[in-house]
Design an enzyme around this catalytic site. Sequence first.
Site, PDB file in Angstrom:
ATOM      1  CG  HIS B 165      -1.753   1.198   1.422  1.00  0.00           C
ATOM      2  ND1 HIS B 165      -3.115   1.212   1.214  1.00  0.00           N
ATOM      3  CD2 HIS B 165      -1.430   2.455   1.831  1.00  0.00           C
ATOM      4  CE1 HIS B 165      -3.585   2.418   1.474  1.00  0.00           C
ATOM      5  NE2 HIS B 165      -2.580   3.196   1.858  1.00  0.00           N
ATOM      6  CD  GLU B 166       1.886   3.479   3.718  1.00  0.00           C
ATOM      7  OE1 GLU B 166       2.063   4.547   3.114  1.00  0.00           O
ATOM      8  OE2 GLU B 166       0.887   3.268   4.413  1.00  0.00           O
ATOM      9  CG  HIS B 169       0.201   6.165  -0.871  1.00  0.00           C
ATOM     10  ND1 HIS B 169      -0.951   6.715  -1.383  1.00  0.00           N
ATOM     11  CD2 HIS B 169      -0.147   5.594   0.308  1.00  0.00           C
ATOM     12  CE1 HIS B 169      -1.956   6.491  -0.556  1.00  0.00           C
ATOM     13  NE2 HIS B 169      -1.499   5.804   0.478  1.00  0.00           N
ATOM     14  CE1 TYR B 180      -3.782  10.009   0.557  1.00  0.00           C
ATOM     15  CE2 TYR B 180      -3.828  11.429   2.477  1.00  0.00           C
ATOM     16  CZ  TYR B 180      -3.844  10.169   1.915  1.00  0.00           C
ATOM     17  OH  TYR B 180      -3.909   9.056   2.728  1.00  0.00           O
ATOM     18  CD  GLU B 189      -5.138   5.994   1.469  1.00  0.00           C
ATOM     19  OE1 GLU B 189      -5.218   4.813   1.814  1.00  0.00           O
ATOM     20  OE2 GLU B 189      -4.092   6.642   1.565  1.00  0.00           O
ATOM     21  CG  ASP B 262      -9.306   9.856   6.391  1.00  0.00           C
ATOM     22  OD1 ASP B 262      -8.068   9.913   6.286  1.00  0.00           O
ATOM     23  OD2 ASP B 262      -9.993   8.955   5.867  1.00  0.00           O
ATOM     24  CG  HIS B 267      -7.413   6.360   4.933  1.00  0.00           C
ATOM     25  ND1 HIS B 267      -6.949   7.632   5.159  1.00  0.00           N
ATOM     26  CD2 HIS B 267      -6.326   5.616   4.609  1.00  0.00           C
ATOM     27  CE1 HIS B 267      -5.639   7.657   5.002  1.00  0.00           C
ATOM     28  NE2 HIS B 267      -5.234   6.460   4.660  1.00  0.00           N
TER      29      HIS B 267
END
Lengths: 101, 347
Positions: B165-166, B169, B180, B189, B262, B267
Site C-alpha cells: 500500500h505504502e 502511493h 490527497y 487510497e 481524514d 480512507h
Amino acid sequence: MKITVQRSGGIAALTREWSVKAVTPADKSRWEPLIAACPWDAIPGRDEDGGGNQPDRFMYSIRAGQHRATLPERAVTGPWRILVDNTRAAAEAARNKDGRR
Amino acid sequence: MYCSIIPPYILKRVAAQDAPQFSAAARAAKEALLHVKSVQAARAQPSPGLPPGVRHVKAGPPQRTVYDAQEAEILPGNVVRKEGEPATGDPAADEAYDGLGHTHRLYADVFGRNSIDAQGLPLDATVHFGKLYDNAFWDGSQMVFGDGDGEIFQRFTLSLSVIGHELAHGVTQHSAGLAYRNQAGAINESLSDVFGALVEQFVAQQTAAEASWLIGEGLFTSQVEGSALRSMKAPGTAYDDDVLGKDPQPDSMDSYVRTSADNGGVHINSGIPNRAFYLVASSLGGYAWDSPGRIWYDALTSGSLKADTTFRAFAKVTLASAEELFGAASKEHDAVKLAWETVKVKL
C-alpha cells in the site's frame, strides 16, 4: 475550559479523541500557558507550504476554549506538539484510572 | 512488437467509412484493427512457460535500504540493512526488506515497471519510527513504519498489503498527480489498497476466489474485535469493536460519507472503488493481477487522471483501459462496466 485533540486519518483511518477539562485554578495555570504558546492565528493553509498532508499521515483537529485549529501531522511541532502530547497523556491517564481500555 | 498510436475507437470509425475516397484508409484501418485484436488476445493470455501474469519486460533489481529510527521521529535513521545483506534478526527490519522486494517484483514481473518511478528508484524504508507510533506512511520519497501501540496495533511491517500500500502511493505520485483529498484522495487510497492486495496475492499465488481481500490483516492485537483495517470484498465489515467502533467504509455511492476529517474521508470512501476492483476480479476469476490488475495499472499510468479526478471520471478511465486492452465486446470490458454500476458510480 475543555481541551480536545481529535486525530483522524492514518492508514487505519481510526479517529481517536483525547479531552481534558481544566477546571481548578491549578489546572488552568498548567494548561493556559501551553495553549497561549500555540500560534492559533498563523495556521498553515491546506495548499501552503507545510500545510498539505502526505499519504496516510494523521490530521489533527485541536480545540481549546474558543480556539480551533486543524493541522497535518507534520505541522504538529513545537508548542502544538507539546499541547497535543500533554492532552493525550492526561486523557489516557484519566482513562487508565477509570480502568477503561 | 506492434504499436499503434491510433486508438481502436478511431480505427473502427475509419474502417466503417463506405465512401470511395476513404476505401484505402478503411482497408488499412480494418487491417490495423485485426492486428489490434490479435495483440489484445495475446495480452489476455499469459505467456507460455512463465507464471501467470508475468510479462517479457526487464526491470532492474531492487536497491533496498532499511533504516532504524530507534523510536525517534527523525528520518531516515541509521542504516541496518542494505541490498544483498543478510537478515538482521530484527523482524521489523527484515519484514520491511522482504516486503520491498516482493512489491518491486510485482511491478517488474507483472507490469514491466522498473521500481516506483519506473526508472529504478532505490527503495528506502524506516522502521521503529516514533514511540508506540501506530501508523505507516509514505513521505514522498520513502516508506515509514511505526511499531504500533501494542494495545490496538502491532508493528505495521507485519502486513505485506500495508507495505505494498505504502509503495503504491509512490507509484501513484510518479504516475498521476491525484490530490490527497475528497474523491481524488479516495482513488489515491484505493489504488494503494488494490496494488497492496495484489502484492500479497502475487506472493501467495492466490486466485481472486482464494484471496482474503483484507488490507492490514493481522495488524490488530488480540484485544481488538476485528480482522483487518479494511475489506475490499465487503467494505464496512473489517472490524466492529467497542473502543474503535465499526468499520465506516461504504460499499456503494448510496452510503458515500461526507466528512471533513481524514482529508475528506479518503480512507473511508475508498471502499467504493475498492469494491469495484474486487467485483471485476471476482467476475473474471483467476489471478487478480492479470486482466483486472492490467486495467487498473493502465488507468493509473494512462495520463488521463487529473488532480481532482472524481469516482465517475476514474471509472470512465478504467472502462477506456479495458476497451483499449481487451476490446469493447470483451468480458473484461463488461466486468468493469458492471462493477461500477454495482457500486452505483454512474458512467
